[in-house]
Scaffold this motif. Structure first.
Motif, PDB file in Angstrom:
ATOM      1  N   PRO A  80       0.759  -1.071   0.122  1.00 48.80           N
ATOM      2  CA  PRO A  80      -0.096  -0.219   0.129  1.00 48.80           C
ATOM      3  C   PRO A  80       0.713   1.300   0.056  1.00 48.80           C
ATOM      4  O   PRO A  80       0.124   2.428  -0.193  1.00 48.80           O
ATOM      5  CB  PRO A  80      -0.762  -0.008   1.333  1.00 48.80           C
ATOM      6  CG  PRO A  80      -0.116  -0.866   2.194  1.00 48.80           C
ATOM      7  CD  PRO A  80       0.991  -1.817   1.350  1.00 48.80           C
ATOM      8  N   ARG A  81       2.063   1.232  -0.031  1.00 47.77           N
ATOM      9  CA  ARG A  81       2.943   2.418  -0.012  1.00 47.77           C
ATOM     10  C   ARG A  81       2.871   2.843  -1.351  1.00 47.77           C
ATOM     11  O   ARG A  81       3.017   2.216  -2.402  1.00 47.77           O
ATOM     12  CB  ARG A  81       4.322   1.927   0.329  1.00 47.77           C
ATOM     13  CG  ARG A  81       4.381   1.595   2.012  1.00 47.77           C
ATOM     14  CD  ARG A  81       5.950   1.497   2.194  1.00 47.77           C
ATOM     15  NE  ARG A  81       5.844   0.683   3.684  1.00 47.77           N
ATOM     16  CZ  ARG A  81       5.657   1.458   4.646  1.00 47.77           C
ATOM     17  NH1 ARG A  81       5.493   2.638   4.788  1.00 47.77           N
ATOM     18  NH2 ARG A  81       5.620   0.852   5.994  1.00 47.77           N
ATOM     19  N   ILE A  82       2.846   4.210  -1.589  1.00 48.89           N
ATOM     20  CA  ILE A  82       2.885   4.992  -2.934  1.00 48.89           C
ATOM     21  C   ILE A  82       4.157   5.851  -2.879  1.00 48.89           C
ATOM     22  O   ILE A  82       4.446   6.617  -1.994  1.00 48.89           O
ATOM     23  CB  ILE A  82       1.480   5.866  -3.029  1.00 48.89           C
ATOM     24  CG1 ILE A  82       0.474   4.946  -2.893  1.00 48.89           C
ATOM     25  CG2 ILE A  82       1.583   6.542  -4.449  1.00 48.89           C
ATOM     26  CD1 ILE A  82      -0.962   6.058  -2.903  1.00 48.89           C
ATOM     27  N   PRO A  83       4.835   5.504  -3.947  1.00 48.89           N
ATOM     28  CA  PRO A  83       6.045   6.289  -3.969  1.00 48.89           C
ATOM     29  C   PRO A  83       5.853   7.760  -4.116  1.00 48.89           C
ATOM     30  O   PRO A  83       4.875   8.401  -4.668  1.00 48.89           O
ATOM     31  CB  PRO A  83       6.597   5.798  -5.527  1.00 48.89           C
ATOM     32  CG  PRO A  83       5.818   4.602  -5.773  1.00 48.89           C
ATOM     33  CD  PRO A  83       4.594   4.545  -5.273  1.00 48.89           C
ATOM     34  N   GLN A  84       6.844   8.636  -3.523  1.00 49.76           N
ATOM     35  CA  GLN A  84       6.717   9.902  -3.462  1.00 49.76           C
ATOM     36  C   GLN A  84       6.806  10.536  -4.766  1.00 49.76           C
ATOM     37  O   GLN A  84       5.963  11.306  -5.367  1.00 49.76           O
ATOM     38  CB  GLN A  84       7.708  10.458  -2.752  1.00 49.76           C
ATOM     39  CG  GLN A  84       7.757  10.471  -1.437  1.00 49.76           C
ATOM     40  CD  GLN A  84       8.794  11.109  -0.727  1.00 49.76           C
ATOM     41  OE1 GLN A  84      10.269  10.672  -0.959  1.00 49.76           O
ATOM     42  NE2 GLN A  84       8.633  11.941   0.264  1.00 49.76           N
ATOM     43  N   HIS A  85       7.398   9.804  -5.857  1.00 52.83           N
ATOM     44  CA  HIS A  85       7.548  10.099  -7.240  1.00 52.83           C
ATOM     45  C   HIS A  85       7.371   8.975  -8.180  1.00 52.83           C
ATOM     46  O   HIS A  85       8.185   7.799  -8.142  1.00 52.83           O
ATOM     47  CB  HIS A  85       8.909  10.512  -7.369  1.00 52.83           C
ATOM     48  CG  HIS A  85       9.411  11.940  -6.593  1.00 52.83           C
ATOM     49  ND1 HIS A  85       8.695  12.949  -6.742  1.00 52.83           N
ATOM     50  CD2 HIS A  85      10.322  11.925  -5.652  1.00 52.83           C
ATOM     51  CE1 HIS A  85       9.308  13.880  -5.812  1.00 52.83           C
ATOM     52  NE2 HIS A  85      10.005  13.300  -5.135  1.00 52.83           N
ATOM     53  N   PHE A  86       6.194   8.896  -8.842  1.00 50.60           N
ATOM     54  CA  PHE A  86       5.832   7.972  -9.781  1.00 50.60           C
ATOM     55  C   PHE A  86       5.722   8.679 -11.168  1.00 50.60           C
ATOM     56  O   PHE A  86       5.191   9.787 -11.237  1.00 50.60           O
ATOM     57  CB  PHE A  86       4.516   7.201  -9.405  1.00 50.60           C
ATOM     58  CG  PHE A  86       3.301   7.822  -9.227  1.00 50.60           C
ATOM     59  CD1 PHE A  86       2.431   8.154 -10.331  1.00 50.60           C
ATOM     60  CD2 PHE A  86       2.965   8.324  -7.843  1.00 50.60           C
ATOM     61  CE1 PHE A  86       1.368   8.871 -10.094  1.00 50.60           C
ATOM     62  CE2 PHE A  86       1.829   8.988  -7.632  1.00 50.60           C
ATOM     63  CZ  PHE A  86       0.943   9.485  -8.781  1.00 50.60           C
ATOM     64  N   ARG A  87       6.109   7.747 -12.313  1.00 50.42           N
ATOM     65  CA  ARG A  87       5.993   8.396 -13.675  1.00 50.42           C
ATOM     66  C   ARG A  87       5.306   7.660 -14.465  1.00 50.42           C
ATOM     67  O   ARG A  87       5.746   6.590 -15.192  1.00 50.42           O
ATOM     68  CB  ARG A  87       7.455   8.456 -14.070  1.00 50.42           C
ATOM     69  CG  ARG A  87       8.244   9.391 -13.439  1.00 50.42           C
ATOM     70  CD  ARG A  87       9.757   9.379 -13.862  1.00 50.42           C
ATOM     71  NE  ARG A  87       9.711   9.683 -15.234  1.00 50.42           N
ATOM     72  CZ  ARG A  87      10.812   9.530 -16.102  1.00 50.42           C
ATOM     73  NH1 ARG A  87      11.974   9.003 -15.760  1.00 50.42           N
ATOM     74  NH2 ARG A  87      10.856  10.027 -17.260  1.00 50.42           N
ATOM     75  N   PRO A  88       4.002   8.060 -14.678  1.00 43.60           N
ATOM     76  CA  PRO A  88       3.291   7.160 -15.665  1.00 43.60           C
ATOM     77  C   PRO A  88       3.889   7.434 -17.023  1.00 43.60           C
ATOM     78  O   PRO A  88       4.466   8.517 -17.295  1.00 43.60           O
ATOM     79  CB  PRO A  88       1.849   7.963 -15.516  1.00 43.60           C
ATOM     80  CG  PRO A  88       1.668   8.873 -14.040  1.00 43.60           C
ATOM     81  CD  PRO A  88       3.148   9.026 -13.785  1.00 43.60           C
TER      82      PRO A  88
END
Length: 379
Positions: free
Chosen positions: A293-301
């Motif tokens: 459930p952790r969401i990265p601080q920076h994700f790149r679609p």
């Protein structure tokens, strides 16, 4: 599956803002939680109000077959007699895994060893399969991978998701299934609400985050269960995305959390596009992940076009690891067999290939452009 807890000693949890949870929803697997505030990697959550075969076939003659890793018995069970002409024997690539009877998966609910699906829209052919790995068949563990896909006829979009439950978690198969279904549900909901395919990726990942947290609270009977408790119970990777016909062609947009990835079969080779595993400085492949459930601080679609004659492959590391850099025998098998759509059963059969040391669960979604992508977008 890659190790979850191996990263904790080297990867501190960054601080993040507290979150307020969404309203409770009906039982897992049906409704999608309303989106809450954006989740941040490493954050804590404020507690909410309490909520009400591998089978009978004998492998062809060859070198002595290898055992699954960590096998409980140094000698495999005796091979069973089978028809060597049976076309459904696992496809052998190099040195195979030993022949043995699969143990039934443990658990309170039905979890099939193998699932497959396939259908076509005016713009796309889709095939989907998820198979239990040889190690889990030997140990009697359920398949921890999952996948989901759906069609949105108003926009001509195919929504898809692939997830790999982290083996160190206590119920990874529940986490992967919930992540896939809630991601696809959220993608369809956004398409219906907006009528366009511009996905709000932060909202998507936040929705999946809260679905996992709320499910953990129900399983544990702990309304105060936080991200850490959810991670230890339901941690999972996720790749989710859409494929939409546009005047320029079929546009594919994806986001990835963890080490599942996206590849493209084009020009007689398989190329990695998104996610997957990276090599370290010494040339070794990292086995640690930072999952939901952790969401990265920076994700790149990422967005790209699916050209006619090419194939998009969305899969877990059970597919990505043996494919490697796209040059080996396993990669050549898929290049040869997936130039054109195959039947769903054949697709699952290919994914169940037998090659020593590669015994993880495998899940793959494949998309082919029909060649009419720019002509079928609904008005």
């Amino acid at each position: 599956m890659a190790s979850l807890f191996g990263r904790r000693a080297t990867e501190p949890r960054p601080p993040g803002a507290d979150l307020l949870p969404p309203e409770p929803v009906a039982a897992y697997g049906h409704d999608v939680l309303p989106p809450g505030p954006a989740a941040v990697h490493g954050q804590d959550v404020q507690p909410p109000e309490p909520v009400a075969a591998y089978g009978p076939d004998v492998l062809p003659p060859g070198p002595v077959a290898a055992q699954p890793r960590h096998a409980k018995d140094p000698q495999p069970p005796a091979s069973r007699t089978a028809d060597r002409t049976d076309p459904w024997r696992p496809v052998v690539v190099g040195r195979p895994v030993a022949d043995f009877p699969a143990a039934p998966p443990t658990g309170l609910s039905y979890r099939p060893d193998t699932l497959c699906d396939g259908w076509s829209t005016p713009a796309l052919h889709l095939r989907l399969a998820s198979v239990r790995g040889y190690q889990h068949r030997y140990d009697g563990r359920p398949r921890e991978d999952d996948a989901a896909a759906a069609y949105h006829p108003e926009t001509g979009t195919v929504a898809f998701a692939v997830a790999d439950g982290v083996s160190d978690a206590r119920q990874p198969h529940v986490g992967s299934q919930l992540a896939c279904r809630s991601a696809v549900d959220e993608l369809l909901s956004q398409l219906t609400a907006s009528g366009v395919h511009n996905t709000d990726w932060s909202r998507l990942l936040t929705t999946v985050h809260w679905q996992l947290v709320e499910q953990a609270r129900r399983i544990l009977h702990r309304p105060d269960a936080d991200v850490l408790a959810t991670e230890e119970l339901l941690a999972t990777t996720l790749v989710a995305g859409t494929a939409t016909p546009t005047p320029q062609g079929v546009e594919v947009a994806v986001v990835s959390v963890g080490d599942s990835g996206v590849w493209q079969l084009k020009g007689g080779r398989i190329h990695r596009l998104v996610g997957g595993k990276d090599s370290t400085a010494d040339g070794l492949v990292s086995s640690t992940v930072s999952p939901l459930p952790r969401i990265p601080q920076h994700f790149r679609p990422q967005t790209f076009y699916l050209d006619p004659g090419s194939v998009v492959l969305v899969g877990t590391d059970g597919f990505g690891d043996p494919v490697g850099d796209g040059e080996g025998d396993v990669a050549r098998l898929f290049v040869r067999e997936l130039r054109e759509p195959v039947s769903p059963l054949r697709f699952a059969h290919l994914l169940d290939f037998s090659r020593e040391t590669f015994d993880d669960d495998r899940t793959l979604v494949a998309l082919w452009n029909t060649g009419h992508g720019s002509e079928v977008r609904p008005a």
